[in-house]
Scaffold this motif. Structure first.
Motif, PDB file in Angstrom:
ATOM      1  N   ALA A  74       0.834  -1.204   0.000  1.00  0.00           N
ATOM      2  CA  ALA A  74       0.000   0.000   0.000  1.00  0.00           C
ATOM      3  C   ALA A  74       0.868   1.252   0.000  1.00  0.00           C
ATOM      4  O   ALA A  74       0.631   2.195  -0.767  1.00  0.00           O
ATOM      5  CB  ALA A  74      -0.928  -0.001   1.209  1.00  0.00           C
ATOM      6  N   ALA A  75       1.888   1.268   0.856  1.00  0.00           N
ATOM      7  CA  ALA A  75       2.768   2.433   0.945  1.00  0.00           C
ATOM      8  C   ALA A  75       3.477   2.694  -0.383  1.00  0.00           C
ATOM      9  O   ALA A  75       3.616   3.849  -0.812  1.00  0.00           O
ATOM     10  CB  ALA A  75       3.795   2.226   2.061  1.00  0.00           C
ATOM     11  N   ALA A  76       3.912   1.623  -1.065  1.00  0.00           N
ATOM     12  CA  ALA A  76       4.602   1.784  -2.348  1.00  0.00           C
ATOM     13  C   ALA A  76       3.669   2.391  -3.392  1.00  0.00           C
ATOM     14  O   ALA A  76       4.061   3.294  -4.146  1.00  0.00           O
ATOM     15  CB  ALA A  76       5.130   0.432  -2.822  1.00  0.00           C
ATOM     16  N   ALA A  77       2.434   1.909  -3.435  1.00  0.00           N
ATOM     17  CA  ALA A  77       1.464   2.442  -4.402  1.00  0.00           C
ATOM     18  C   ALA A  77       1.123   3.898  -4.087  1.00  0.00           C
ATOM     19  O   ALA A  77       1.009   4.733  -4.997  1.00  0.00           O
ATOM     20  CB  ALA A  77       0.199   1.580  -4.407  1.00  0.00           C
ATOM     21  N   PHE A  78       0.969   4.217  -2.804  1.00  0.00           N
ATOM     22  CA  PHE A  78       0.646   5.601  -2.424  1.00  0.00           C
ATOM     23  C   PHE A  78       1.808   6.543  -2.750  1.00  0.00           C
ATOM     24  O   PHE A  78       1.590   7.690  -3.145  1.00  0.00           O
ATOM     25  CB  PHE A  78       0.307   5.676  -0.939  1.00  0.00           C
ATOM     26  N   ASP A  79       3.032   6.060  -2.587  1.00  0.00           N
ATOM     27  CA  ASP A  79       4.192   6.890  -2.935  1.00  0.00           C
ATOM     28  C   ASP A  79       4.175   7.232  -4.422  1.00  0.00           C
ATOM     29  O   ASP A  79       4.518   8.362  -4.811  1.00  0.00           O
ATOM     30  CB  ASP A  79       5.493   6.169  -2.573  1.00  0.00           C
ATOM     31  N   GLU A  80       3.796   6.269  -5.264  1.00  0.00           N
ATOM     32  CA  GLU A  80       3.703   6.539  -6.702  1.00  0.00           C
ATOM     33  C   GLU A  80       2.607   7.554  -6.994  1.00  0.00           C
ATOM     34  O   GLU A  80       2.771   8.449  -7.823  1.00  0.00           O
ATOM     35  CB  GLU A  80       3.432   5.231  -7.459  1.00  0.00           C
ATOM     36  N   ALA A  81       1.479   7.410  -6.291  1.00  0.00           N
ATOM     37  CA  ALA A  81       0.380   8.358  -6.481  1.00  0.00           C
ATOM     38  C   ALA A  81       0.794   9.764  -6.039  1.00  0.00           C
ATOM     39  O   ALA A  81       0.420  10.768  -6.674  1.00  0.00           O
ATOM     40  CB  ALA A  81      -0.852   7.892  -5.695  1.00  0.00           C
ATOM     41  N   ARG A  82       1.589   9.854  -4.969  1.00  0.00           N
ATOM     42  CA  ARG A  82       2.011  11.152  -4.433  1.00  0.00           C
ATOM     43  C   ARG A  82       2.929  11.891  -5.406  1.00  0.00           C
ATOM     44  O   ARG A  82       2.982  13.121  -5.413  1.00  0.00           O
ATOM     45  CB  ARG A  82       2.721  10.926  -3.092  1.00  0.00           C
TER      46      ARG A  82
END
Length: 347
Positions: A54-62
């Motif tokens: 989840a954190a990896a995907a959110f970092d990409e979104a950010r």
């Protein structure tokens, strides 16, 4: 045909997070640089309990969109799950910087204030309650359909029950109210008074003690018989004091100021600014400028008294939220404070 993101969102509403992840992963090459794709994938991982992915995907979104309230809420939730409340708080404050009225961020900050120690957060993670502070998915459509059918059936059964069987409050789930049920002798009371008393019993059953207190006051302020008033006062002894999160029926300053006697002993949740602060060794009092938290419009002024010192000091330069019990000092409306809350930032 629906897009992969739309299908994944539907599956997530149905709480099929593994299915949502599979649908999105099959289209990763197509949507790789899409904010919606990365955010939705991260949210599916978060609800599935895989915080690393989840954190990896959110970092990409950010990288694509910096200031998105739901994304920051989701990233804060990861830190909250890990017990890193200080980092979570920073995310909530970042949200309030560009969206000062964000209720989810305010609610999460209050959670951290009341339940922010590591052991308590671990318990919330363990029993699933921590999901209350994730970005919302919306109602489960499968459960909504089932609920609609159940409500339709329940309404039919309820209508028949009301028609043929009077309510038996002696079997109350909260307390034995058999002694408080209206008797034949109470028939001398006016119909409106009896209705108010029975409504108080109904509200009590629904855990709406604040609304029940208002109906009790209708009885006490009426020409009801002594016996009925005694029953009303006895019912009051069963009422529980609420917290900010459990107050189901709040009343506005205008309502209470116009008919204070009707709202005596009810609890209210009002916000504003504090002035004329007096703090002693074991208590605190101040004038609450109701509705004046944004320094624009004043609803009224009420004196608030705490017979204890709140854990944190009171800052007159910041908005304050007060939970208090309505009272009278002579003919003047006052509040007996129960809880006090000030955000770490202006809200």
């Amino acid at each position: 045909m629906k897009s992969a993101i739309d299908r994944a969102l539907w599956l997530m509403k149905c709480r099929d997070f593994a299915g949502a992840i599979q649908v999105l992963n099959e289209k990763r090459e197509v949507y790789e640089e899409s904010f919606d794709f990365n955010y939705t994938l991260g949210l599916a991982f978060l609800y599935a309990g895989d915080t690393g992915s989840a954190a990896a995907a959110f970092d990409e979104a950010r990288k694509i969109k910096i200031n998105d309230a739901n994304l920051l809420l989701a990233q804060a939730a990861i830190h909250l799950r890990r017990g890193n409340t200080e980092r979570a708080v920073q995310y909530y404050l970042d949200i309030l910087d560009f969206d000062p009225g964000n209720k989810d961020a305010k609610r999460a900050l209050e959670f951290v204030r009341e339940h922010g120690d590591y052991e308590e957060v671990c318990r919330w993670v363990d029993d699933g309650r921590i999901e209350l502070y994730y970005p919302r998915l919306g109602a489960n459509p499968k459960k909504v359909r089932a609920l609609v059918l159940a409500l339709a059936l329940g309404a039919l059964v309820g209508a028949l029950a009301v028609r043929f069987w009077p309510r038996d409050f002696s079997k109350s789930s909260r307390a034995d109210l058999s002694s408080l049920i209206l008797s034949a002798d109470d028939s001398v009371n006016a119909r409106g008074v009896r209705k108010a008393y029975n409504q108080a019993l109904e509200y009590f059953e629904q855990n709406r003690d604040n609304a029940a207190q208002r109906e009790v006051n209708r009885v006490l302020n009426s020409q009801a018989s002594t016996g009925l008033k005694q029953k009303a006062r006895s019912l009051m002894s069963y009422f529980a004091a609420p917290g900010f999160d459990s107050l189901k029926d709040n009343f506005s300053y205008q309502e209470v100021a116009a008919q204070t006697a009707l709202y005596l002993d009810c609890y209210v949740d009002w916000s504003g600014r504090a002035s004329n602060i007096v703090q002693g060794e074991s208590g605190l009092s101040f004038d609450l400028l109701v509705g004046y938290e944004d320094l624009k419009e004043l609803d009224g002024i009420v004196r608030v008294t705490f017979d204890f010192l709140p854990e944190r000091g009171l800052d007159a330069e910041k908005p304050v939220r007060v939970l208090g019990k309505v009272g009278l000092d002579g003919n003047k409306l006052v509040l007996k404070g129960r809880s006090l809350y000030q955000s770490v930032k202006d809200f």
